[in-house]
Design an enzyme around this catalytic site. Structure first.
Site, PDB file in Angstrom:
ATOM      1  N   ASN A 132       0.844  -1.194   0.000  1.00  0.00           N
ATOM      2  CA  ASN A 132       0.000   0.000   0.000  1.00  0.00           C
ATOM      3  C   ASN A 132       0.881   1.247   0.000  1.00  0.00           C
ATOM      4  O   ASN A 132       1.453   1.610   1.034  1.00  0.00           O
ATOM      5  CB  ASN A 132      -0.922  -0.018   1.218  1.00  0.00           C
ATOM      6  CG  ASN A 132      -1.939   1.110   1.177  1.00  0.00           C
ATOM      7  OD1 ASN A 132      -1.893   1.972   0.303  1.00  0.00           O
ATOM      8  ND2 ASN A 132      -2.860   1.107   2.120  1.00  0.00           N
ATOM      9  N   CYS A 135      -2.348   5.401   0.426  1.00  0.00           N
ATOM     10  CA  CYS A 135      -3.325   5.957   1.365  1.00  0.00           C
ATOM     11  C   CYS A 135      -3.307   7.479   1.207  1.00  0.00           C
ATOM     12  O   CYS A 135      -2.256   8.100   1.343  1.00  0.00           O
ATOM     13  CB  CYS A 135      -2.987   5.563   2.807  1.00  0.00           C
ATOM     14  SG  CYS A 135      -4.179   6.265   3.962  1.00  0.00           S
TER      15      CYS A 135
HETATM   16  O1  RRO Z   1      -6.589   3.380   6.888  1.00  0.00           O
HETATM   17  C1  RRO Z   1      -6.968   4.267   6.093  1.00  0.00           C
HETATM   18  O2  RRO Z   1      -7.315   5.378   6.487  1.00  0.00           O
HETATM   19  C2  RRO Z   1      -6.973   4.051   4.635  1.00  0.00           C
HETATM   20  C3  RRO Z   1      -5.984   3.410   3.932  1.00  0.00           C
HETATM   21 BR1  RRO Z   1      -4.572   2.581   4.750  1.00  0.00          BR
HETATM   22  C4  RRO Z   1      -6.013   3.369   2.510  1.00  0.00           C
HETATM   23  O3  RRO Z   1      -5.139   2.830   1.826  1.00  0.00           O
HETATM   24  N1  RRO Z   1      -7.046   3.982   1.900  1.00  0.00           N
HETATM   25  C5  RRO Z   1      -8.029   4.586   2.575  1.00  0.00           C
HETATM   26  O4  RRO Z   1      -8.957   5.129   1.953  1.00  0.00           O
HETATM   27  N2  RRO Z   1      -7.987   4.622   3.949  1.00  0.00           N
END
Ligand code: RRO
Length: 308
Positions: A132, A135
């Site tokens: 990932n 985010c």
């Molecule tokens: O945890 C989050 O706030 C989050 C993540 Br890691 C992500 O990759 N995408 C998102 O919309 N929220």
């Protein structure tokens, strides 16, 4: 010899991993504990994806972290996760509870973090890693990497040092050229990309005049972003050779067919699970099978890239 009455084949392969169908949950939807991964597997998915795990435990952002908006959800969860040690014990339990391949989603603040997390989880029977780097609303850890080709490539190379398993890079739509980021992922050794993570967005309460999310900015998901995700998949299919996992607003089998025609070999469903429950997966698989039958297609793979 197959007879015309035989059911169409949904089986697909992700690098060397055989999946009974192309459907997965999007990272962050349930997938934090062994029990929730098992619930996802029992819903009939081809593979299940964990919440993104990092090196250390994180509480995530303060509430409110989710708000419903026209056409979807805005979230600012802030990467809540138990850290890699607790993640390892959940995953150990999860792989013992199901035969469905489990994809471990991982994040880090620097390339070395990704390597350490991947190395710790590699000995468990996880099938692949989803990296990932996208985010949109947690500083330093997500899109700051996914918006820079060099940083993204460095992360993939570090993860490769930790594992021989397939590496999937989850791409951000919050970039000028998603194809450039995908090429960087491919050239540095990734086996697949997921397109797309959420779009950076916000909402304001007009009574108080304050941003609704405690984290101010969040990621927009759901039907509102579907046409953007389809466009990204379509562009990527023309430019890269590795498979694409389509993600972004898939809510029904018609959306699934559309993403595959754009070029997705696999599909992830996130927000629709919040609106429709786990039953959405069965509905999509059922509809996909009926559609293939109606069109006289033998395999779901025949749909991939049809729109080109
Ligand atoms: O945890 C989050 O706030 C989050 C993540 Br890691 C992500 O990759 N995408 C998102 O919309 N929220």
């Amino acid at each position: 010899m197959r007879t015309p009455r035989e059911a169409p084949c949904l089986t697909v392969e992700l690098a060397s991993v055989r999946l009974k169908n192309p459907l997965m949950n999007a990272a962050g939807i349930l997938g934090l504990t062994a029990y929730s991964l098992k619930r996802l597997a029992d819903a009939g998915l081809g593979a299940v994806v964990t919440k993104s795990y990092g090196l250390k435990p994180r509480a995530g952002h303060a509430n409110p972290t989710i708000v419903q908006v026209e056409g979807g959800l805005l979230n600012s969860m802030g990467l809540p996760n138990p850290g890699v040690e607790a993640a390892a014990s959940e995953l150990k339990e999860a792989v013992a509870m199901t035969d469905t391949p489990i994809v471990a989603s991982i994040f880090g603040f620097k390339p070395e973090d990704f390597e350490v997390v991947a190395k710790r989880l590699d000995s468990l029977k996880v099938a692949a890693f989803e990296v990932n780097v996208s985010c949109p609303h947690v500083k330093e850890v997500g899109v700051e990497i996914g918006q820079k080709k060099e940083a993204l490539a460095e992360v993939v190379k570090q993860v490769r040092r930790a594992t021989k398993k397939p590496i999937i890079v989850k791409l951000s739509p919050n970039v000028a050229q998603i194809t450039e980021m995908a090429k960087a992922a491919q050239d540095s050794g990734a086996e697949a990309v997921t397109a797309i993570n959420t779009l950076k967005a916000m909402a304001i309460d007009i009574e108080t005049g304050a941003p609704i999310l405690a984290g101010v900015f969040g990621g927009l998901s759901g039907p509102a972003i579907k046409p953007i995700a389809v466009r990204c998949v379509y562009e990527l299919f023309k430019e890269i050779q590795i498979p694409i996992i389509g993600c972004g607003g898939i809510s029904n089998w018609e959306d699934a067919v559309e993403f595959m025609m754009a070029g997705a070999s696999f599909l992830q469903v996130g927000t629709a699970v919040m609106f429709k429950d786990l039953a959405v997966f069965g509905e999509i698989l059922h509809g996909l099978r009926d559609y293939l039958k109606k069109k006289g297609l033998r395999s779901v793979e025949e749909l991939v890239g049809r729109a080109h």
